[in-house]
Design an enzyme around this catalytic site. Sequence first.
Site, PDB file in Angstrom:
ATOM      1  N   ASN A   1       0.871  -1.181   0.000  1.00  0.00           N
ATOM      2  CA  ASN A   1       0.000   0.000   0.000  1.00  0.00           C
ATOM      3  C   ASN A   1       0.900   1.220   0.000  1.00  0.00           C
ATOM      4  O   ASN A   1       1.504   1.554   1.017  1.00  0.00           O
ATOM      5  CB  ASN A   1      -0.899  -0.033   1.258  1.00  0.00           C
ATOM      6  CG  ASN A   1      -1.747   1.219   1.365  1.00  0.00           C
ATOM      7  OD1 ASN A   1      -1.804   2.034   0.444  1.00  0.00           O
ATOM      8  ND2 ASN A   1      -2.420   1.371   2.505  1.00  0.00           N
TER       9      ASN A   1
ATOM     10  N   LYS B   1       0.113   4.200  -0.217  1.00  0.00           N
ATOM     11  CA  LYS B   1      -0.534   5.364   0.422  1.00  0.00           C
ATOM     12  C   LYS B   1      -0.333   6.602  -0.471  1.00  0.00           C
ATOM     13  O   LYS B   1      -0.271   6.467  -1.688  1.00  0.00           O
ATOM     14  CB  LYS B   1      -0.028   5.529   1.854  1.00  0.00           C
ATOM     15  CG  LYS B   1      -0.208   4.222   2.665  1.00  0.00           C
ATOM     16  CD  LYS B   1      -0.017   4.360   4.135  1.00  0.00           C
ATOM     17  CE  LYS B   1      -0.249   2.990   4.799  1.00  0.00           C
ATOM     18  NZ  LYS B   1      -0.125   3.020   6.260  1.00  0.00           N
TER      19      LYS B   1
ATOM     20  N   HIS C   1      -9.461   0.799   5.251  1.00  0.00           N
ATOM     21  CA  HIS C   1      -8.163   0.996   5.911  1.00  0.00           C
ATOM     22  C   HIS C   1      -8.367   1.952   7.093  1.00  0.00           C
ATOM     23  O   HIS C   1      -9.165   2.881   7.014  1.00  0.00           O
ATOM     24  CB  HIS C   1      -7.155   1.571   4.909  1.00  0.00           C
ATOM     25  CG  HIS C   1      -5.754   1.569   5.443  1.00  0.00           C
ATOM     26  ND1 HIS C   1      -5.309   2.498   6.359  1.00  0.00           N
ATOM     27  CD2 HIS C   1      -4.719   0.718   5.228  1.00  0.00           C
ATOM     28  CE1 HIS C   1      -4.052   2.220   6.660  1.00  0.00           C
ATOM     29  NE2 HIS C   1      -3.673   1.148   5.997  1.00  0.00           N
TER      30      HIS C   1
ATOM     31  N   GLU D   1      -6.764   4.350   8.099  1.00  0.00           N
ATOM     32  CA  GLU D   1      -6.564   5.775   7.786  1.00  0.00           C
ATOM     33  C   GLU D   1      -7.819   6.354   7.131  1.00  0.00           C
ATOM     34  O   GLU D   1      -8.119   7.535   7.298  1.00  0.00           O
ATOM     35  CB  GLU D   1      -5.317   5.946   6.903  1.00  0.00           C
ATOM     36  CG  GLU D   1      -4.052   5.750   7.738  1.00  0.00           C
ATOM     37  CD  GLU D   1      -2.856   5.194   6.993  1.00  0.00           C
ATOM     38  OE1 GLU D   1      -2.840   5.200   5.753  1.00  0.00           O
ATOM     39  OE2 GLU D   1      -1.914   4.728   7.676  1.00  0.00           O
TER      40      GLU D   1
ATOM     41  N   GLU E   1      -4.916  -5.156  10.734  1.00  0.00           N
ATOM     42  CA  GLU E   1      -3.877  -4.157  10.967  1.00  0.00           C
ATOM     43  C   GLU E   1      -4.140  -3.457  12.299  1.00  0.00           C
ATOM     44  O   GLU E   1      -5.013  -2.583  12.376  1.00  0.00           O
ATOM     45  CB  GLU E   1      -3.919  -3.091   9.865  1.00  0.00           C
ATOM     46  CG  GLU E   1      -3.628  -3.627   8.481  1.00  0.00           C
ATOM     47  CD  GLU E   1      -3.106  -2.518   7.580  1.00  0.00           C
ATOM     48  OE1 GLU E   1      -2.059  -2.734   6.971  1.00  0.00           O
ATOM     49  OE2 GLU E   1      -3.721  -1.443   7.516  1.00  0.00           O
TER      50      GLU E   1
ATOM     51  N   GLY F   1       2.961   2.082  10.809  1.00  0.00           N
ATOM     52  CA  GLY F   1       3.954   3.152  10.656  1.00  0.00           C
ATOM     53  C   GLY F   1       4.709   3.490  11.934  1.00  0.00           C
ATOM     54  O   GLY F   1       5.389   4.507  12.006  1.00  0.00           O
TER      55      GLY F   1
ATOM     56  N   SER G   1       3.815  -2.299  10.250  1.00  0.00           N
ATOM     57  CA  SER G   1       5.278  -2.329  10.409  1.00  0.00           C
ATOM     58  C   SER G   1       5.893  -3.652   9.989  1.00  0.00           C
ATOM     59  O   SER G   1       6.845  -4.129  10.627  1.00  0.00           O
ATOM     60  CB  SER G   1       5.676  -1.965  11.844  1.00  0.00           C
ATOM     61  OG  SER G   1       5.271  -0.641  12.143  1.00  0.00           O
TER      62      SER G   1
HETATM   63  O1  LIG Z   1      -1.626  -0.611   4.607  1.00  0.00           O
HETATM   64  C1  LIG Z   1      -0.567  -0.758   5.204  1.00  0.00           C
HETATM   65  C2  LIG Z   1      -0.468  -0.542   6.608  1.00  0.00           C
HETATM   66  O2  LIG Z   1      -1.148   0.589   7.028  1.00  0.00           O
HETATM   67  C3  LIG Z   1       0.867  -0.767   7.247  1.00  0.00           C
HETATM   68  O3  LIG Z   1       1.702   0.345   7.105  1.00  0.00           O
HETATM   69  P1  LIG Z   1       3.222   0.209   7.635  1.00  0.00           P
HETATM   70  O4  LIG Z   1       3.780  -1.021   7.019  1.00  0.00           O
HETATM   71  O5  LIG Z   1       3.888   1.474   7.175  1.00  0.00           O
HETATM   72  O6  LIG Z   1       3.123   0.101   9.121  1.00  0.00           O
END
Ligand SMILES: O=C[C@H](O)COP(=O)(O)O
Length: 255
Positions: free
Chosen positions: A9, A11, A101, A103, A171, A177, A217
Amino acid sequence: MRRKLIAGNWKMNGLSRDGLALAEALAGKLEEARLAGTPPSCDLLICPPFVLLPILRSTASDAEIAMGGQDCHAAESGAHTGDTSAAMLADVGCSFVLVGHSERRQDHGERSKDVAAKASTALSAGLTPVICVGETREERDAGRALDVIESQVRDSLPSAGGSGEVVLAYEPVWAIGTGLTATSADVAEVHGAIRKVLADLRGDATAQATRILYGGSVKPANAAELLGTADVDGALVGGASLKAEDFWAIATACP
Ligand SMILES: O=C[C@H](O)COP(=O)(O)O
């Protein structure tokens, strides 16, 4: 046997030159591995920002890397300024779409019933929705993680009438993150609970066939352990998916 899915992803990161360079680097690694007779044992999916999808389409499809959107609207079309429909995603080469998600839930107030509607529209457009769920730190500390996740799964799944594959992604919000990851034991417990809810709602065969990804993460250093955990059928990778080497290292950590 569920084939693992490693999903990136991206983002809201990267301009066209960055996205293209990243997709080309991944395609190159795949080609090298295939020529060497050592292709990864998983499916690869990238979810770039919407505007990059048409630019990356041929690179991704030539390399057999699936593409997905990061969201879609629940309506098929209409007066929804700034939104993107599931059919539009399919039209530019997507076969997946992320829905719900954390977010989106946090930044846009999406509730599980909105997520279910999006997943349903995605299925109608021929896309596989990746339905994201996860608890906050406060919810985990209060001992409510499983309750929260189970109710998110129940309410975020498209109506039972909908047919087609769905993917679930667990998640923990506090792991996204942050560099923190859930322990293998916690991940196994949550994934097992999600599969039980799936069995309850859709029957054992569907529950056993459904892929449940872990996200939060995931990095090359922890990928092998997480991907080797019971009921983990892949990873939804954020930050580490922005570096071809790291994403590839995660993909090749699949058992
Ligand atoms: O969609 C992916 C997740 O929100 C994980 O993000 P991350 O790997 O940066 O923690």
